[in-house]
Design an enzyme around this catalytic site. Structure first.
Site, PDB file in Angstrom:
ATOM      1  N   ASN A   1       0.845  -1.201   0.000  1.00 25.47           N
ATOM      2  CA  ASN A   1       0.000   0.000   0.000  1.00 25.47           C
ATOM      3  C   ASN A   1       0.877   1.247   0.000  1.00 25.47           C
ATOM      4  OD1 ASN A   1      -2.396   1.485   0.078  1.00 25.47           O
ATOM      5  ND2 ASN A   1      -2.469   1.502   2.310  1.00 25.47           N
TER       6      ASN A   1
ATOM      7  N   SER B   1      -3.998   2.551  17.810  1.00 24.92           N
ATOM      8  CA  SER B   1      -4.960   3.527  17.306  1.00 24.92           C
ATOM      9  C   SER B   1      -5.978   3.887  18.371  1.00 24.92           C
ATOM     10  CB  SER B   1      -5.685   2.902  16.101  1.00 24.92           C
ATOM     11  OG  SER B   1      -6.798   3.687  15.734  1.00 24.92           O
TER      12      SER B   1
ATOM     13  N   TYR C   1      -2.608   6.357  18.139  1.00 16.36           N
ATOM     14  CA  TYR C   1      -2.739   7.560  17.308  1.00 16.36           C
ATOM     15  C   TYR C   1      -4.192   7.987  17.229  1.00 16.36           C
ATOM     16  CZ  TYR C   1       1.391   5.254  15.187  1.00 16.36           C
ATOM     17  OH  TYR C   1       2.555   4.588  14.945  1.00 16.36           O
TER      18      TYR C   1
ATOM     19  N   LYS D   1      -5.773  -4.244  16.168  1.00 18.38           N
ATOM     20  CA  LYS D   1      -5.013  -3.306  17.014  1.00 18.38           C
ATOM     21  C   LYS D   1      -5.104  -3.736  18.480  1.00 18.38           C
ATOM     22  CE  LYS D   1      -3.483  -0.592  13.793  1.00 18.38           C
ATOM     23  NZ  LYS D   1      -2.075  -0.730  13.411  1.00 18.38           N
TER      24      LYS D   1
ATOM     25  N   ASN E   1      -6.189  11.106  14.923  1.00 17.30           N
ATOM     26  CA  ASN E   1      -6.368  11.162  13.463  1.00 17.30           C
ATOM     27  C   ASN E   1      -5.189  11.888  12.797  1.00 17.30           C
ATOM     28  OD1 ASN E   1      -9.098  10.705  14.634  1.00 17.30           O
ATOM     29  ND2 ASN E   1      -9.704  10.749  12.479  1.00 17.30           N
TER      30      ASN E   1
ATOM     31  N   TYR F   1     -10.324  -4.639  11.622  1.00 12.56           N
ATOM     32  CA  TYR F   1      -9.142  -3.765  11.689  1.00 12.56           C
ATOM     33  C   TYR F   1      -8.884  -3.338  13.133  1.00 12.56           C
ATOM     34  CZ  TYR F   1      -6.723   0.667  11.984  1.00 12.56           C
ATOM     35  OH  TYR F   1      -5.888   1.668  12.395  1.00 12.56           O
TER      36      TYR F   1
HETATM   37  C1  WQD Z   1     -13.025  11.611  10.360  1.00 11.98           C
HETATM   38  C2  WQD Z   1     -14.363  12.313  10.447  1.00 11.98           C
HETATM   39  C3  WQD Z   1     -16.203  11.052   9.529  1.00 11.98           C
HETATM   40  C4  WQD Z   1     -14.814  11.106   5.388  1.00 11.98           C
HETATM   41  C5  WQD Z   1     -10.465   6.190  11.000  1.00 11.98           C
HETATM   42  C6  WQD Z   1     -10.212   4.883  11.652  1.00 11.98           C
HETATM   43  C7  WQD Z   1      -9.108   5.002  12.650  1.00 11.98           C
HETATM   44  C8  WQD Z   1      -7.924   5.545  11.979  1.00 11.98           C
HETATM   45  C9  WQD Z   1      -8.149   6.809  11.259  1.00 11.98           C
HETATM   46  C10 WQD Z   1      -6.619   4.169  10.601  1.00 11.98           C
HETATM   47  C11 WQD Z   1     -15.512  11.397  10.841  1.00 11.98           C
HETATM   48  C12 WQD Z   1     -15.953  12.307   8.740  1.00 11.98           C
HETATM   49  C13 WQD Z   1     -14.910  11.286   6.753  1.00 11.98           C
HETATM   50  C14 WQD Z   1     -15.743  11.760   4.526  1.00 11.98           C
HETATM   51  C15 WQD Z   1     -16.780  12.735   6.451  1.00 11.98           C
HETATM   52  N1  WQD Z   1      -6.897   4.757  11.705  1.00 11.98           N
HETATM   53  N2  WQD Z   1     -15.880  12.097   7.279  1.00 11.98           N
HETATM   54  N3  WQD Z   1     -16.683  12.559   5.107  1.00 11.98           N
HETATM   55  O1  WQD Z   1     -13.234   7.489  11.220  1.00 11.98           O
HETATM   56  O2  WQD Z   1     -12.118   9.087  12.843  1.00 11.98           O
HETATM   57  O3  WQD Z   1     -10.878   7.141  11.981  1.00 11.98           O
HETATM   58  O4  WQD Z   1      -9.263   6.630  10.385  1.00 11.98           O
HETATM   59  O5  WQD Z   1      -5.727   3.908  10.052  1.00 11.98           O
HETATM   60  O6  WQD Z   1      -8.827   3.775  13.182  1.00 11.98           O
HETATM   61  O7  WQD Z   1     -11.373   4.429  12.299  1.00 11.98           O
HETATM   62  O8  WQD Z   1     -11.306   9.025  10.487  1.00 11.98           O
HETATM   63  O9  WQD Z   1     -10.850  10.441   8.519  1.00 11.98           O
HETATM   64  O10 WQD Z   1     -12.401   8.470   8.246  1.00 11.98           O
HETATM   65  O11 WQD Z   1     -13.164  10.450   9.563  1.00 11.98           O
HETATM   66  O12 WQD Z   1     -17.653  13.483   6.919  1.00 11.98           O
HETATM   67  O13 WQD Z   1     -15.701  11.610   3.309  1.00 11.98           O
HETATM   68  O14 WQD Z   1     -14.702  12.783   9.147  1.00 11.98           O
HETATM   69  O15 WQD Z   1     -17.572  10.824   9.660  1.00 11.98           O
HETATM   70  O16 WQD Z   1     -16.367  12.141  11.643  1.00 11.98           O
HETATM   71  P1  WQD Z   1     -12.031   8.181  11.670  1.00 11.98           P
HETATM   72  P2  WQD Z   1     -11.891   9.566   9.110  1.00 11.98           P
END
Ligand code: WQD
Length: 341
Positions: free
Chosen positions: A38, A127, A180, A156, A182, A152
């Protein structure tokens, strides 16, 4: 005195590249391994360009025991940072075996080889997903983990438990799990950053691709949450700050400063930011308009999660420093760099 060497598995990935840069800048040597499942070779070139020197790299799958063994035979290191893992939540629901096999076999290979070769220090990429819909906010390292809602997330939790149990059982083995929040943004040089394949799952890559015209419109998943503006709250941590947290954790391990054989630290900013706030800041600092619409909630999203960072601040002597505005500028600069805009 020769430099401490750190093995970085998954070192061609988003967080791995930034961490490799931060480690070398802090005076460590790195050996990167990655199977490019990836990531791309260009990520290693980006690292080398920033550093102005070559870094040791081996194209190795951490699930491949014999290939991994050759790395342990060839290089002398006391510390591994294990990033190599699949990370798409949705894909893990559709293909759980792919996630359990890859993420757990690779991790167990790393742990067992560290033990076998008498290499003491294991730093694991965990995470905030382990907290799920937390009982109280902000979450501390003591906040109980919730049952994982995706394979996933489960990998973790299981890997954290494997590390805890092994460090407890095997004399001379030490582990740190960094949870971590975000991670977003890119290196200030715009030479490394996140390279999502296909349609991005995470917010910021979707935002930058929409700004670049690759996606028509961003969907905001829900504005009826019990939060100030109705959209979800998250703790967005700059990837360069996150990289420095790894350096601090490595220094703690190599300097024999750990209080226990296994420790956990939250790595976030401690500041909750809503989806709408993030979009508004992104538009303001980059002077552009982002087409977006409000749609329904995304299944599995928790309304809010952010970090209590006191432990990392005090014990690791680490604190997130980059401003959200600078981080959002860097995210857009990176997108422009890879699209030649
Ligand atoms: C952030 C916010 C969405 C996309 C996930 C994994 C976590 C991690 C990071 C992975 C949320 C909103 C998102 C979009 C939106 N690790 N959103 N429109 O879900 O907090 O965490 O990624 O490697 O384990 O669960 O991150 O960036 O997907 O979303 O409104 O097109 O943005 O609903 O509130 P998340 P995210």
């Amino acid at each position: 005195m020769s430099k401490e060497t750190v093995l970085v598995s998954g070192g061609a990935g988003y967080i791995g590249t930034h961490t490799a840069v931060a480690l070398v800048e802090a005076g460590y040597d790195v050996v990167i391994i990655d199977n490019f499942s990836n990531s791309e070779a260009s990520a290693i070139e980006g690292v080398e360009k920033i550093l102005g020197r070559k870094v040791a790299f081996e194209q190795v799958d951490t699930c491949d025991t014999e290939a991994l063994r050759k790395v342990f035979e060839k290089y002398d290191f006391n510390t591994v940072i294990h990033f190599a893992a699949y990370k798409a939540v949705g894909e893990s629901m559709a293909e759980p075996l792919k996630y359990y096999a890859n993420n757990l076999v690779s991790f167990m290979n790393i742990v067992s080889m560290m033990k076998e070769y008498g290499r003491p220090n294991i730093l694991f990429s965990s995470s905030a997903t382990v907290y799920g819909d937390a009982e109280s906010l902000p979450v501390t390292e003591q906040t109980p983990r919730q049952p994982a809602t995706s394979p996933y997330g489960n990998t973790k939790q299981i890997a954290e438990d494997i590390l805890r149990d092994c460090c407890r059982a095997y004399e001379g083995l030490y582990g740190i799990a960094l949870r971590y929040f975000n991670p977003i943004g890119a290196h200030p040089s715009a030479l490394i950053g996140e390279l999502p394949r296909g349609v991005p799952n995470n917010l910021i890559p979707f935002v930058t691709q929409t700004a670049a015209g690759i996606r028509e419109c961003l969907s905001v998943f829900g504005n009826d949450y019990d939060t100030p503006d109705g959209t979800c709250l998250r703790d967005y941590i700059d990837v360069n700050d996150l990289a420095k947290a790894h350096v601090a954790a490595v220094a703690r391990m190599t300097g024999h400063k750990m209080d226990a054989s296994y420790e956990i630290f939250n790595v976030g900013t401690g500041r909750p930011v809503s989806v709408l706030e993030l979009l508004t800041r992104f538009e303001a600092v980059n002077d552009l308009k982002l087409p977006y619409k409000i749609v329904g909630r995304r299944p599995g999203d928790v309304p809010a999660v952010w970090a209590d960072t006191a432990l990392a601040n005090e014990v690791l002597g680490w604190k997130a420093e980059r401003s959200l505005d600078d981080t959002l500028r860097s995210a857009w600069a990176w997108e422009k760099h890879i699209r030649n805009l």
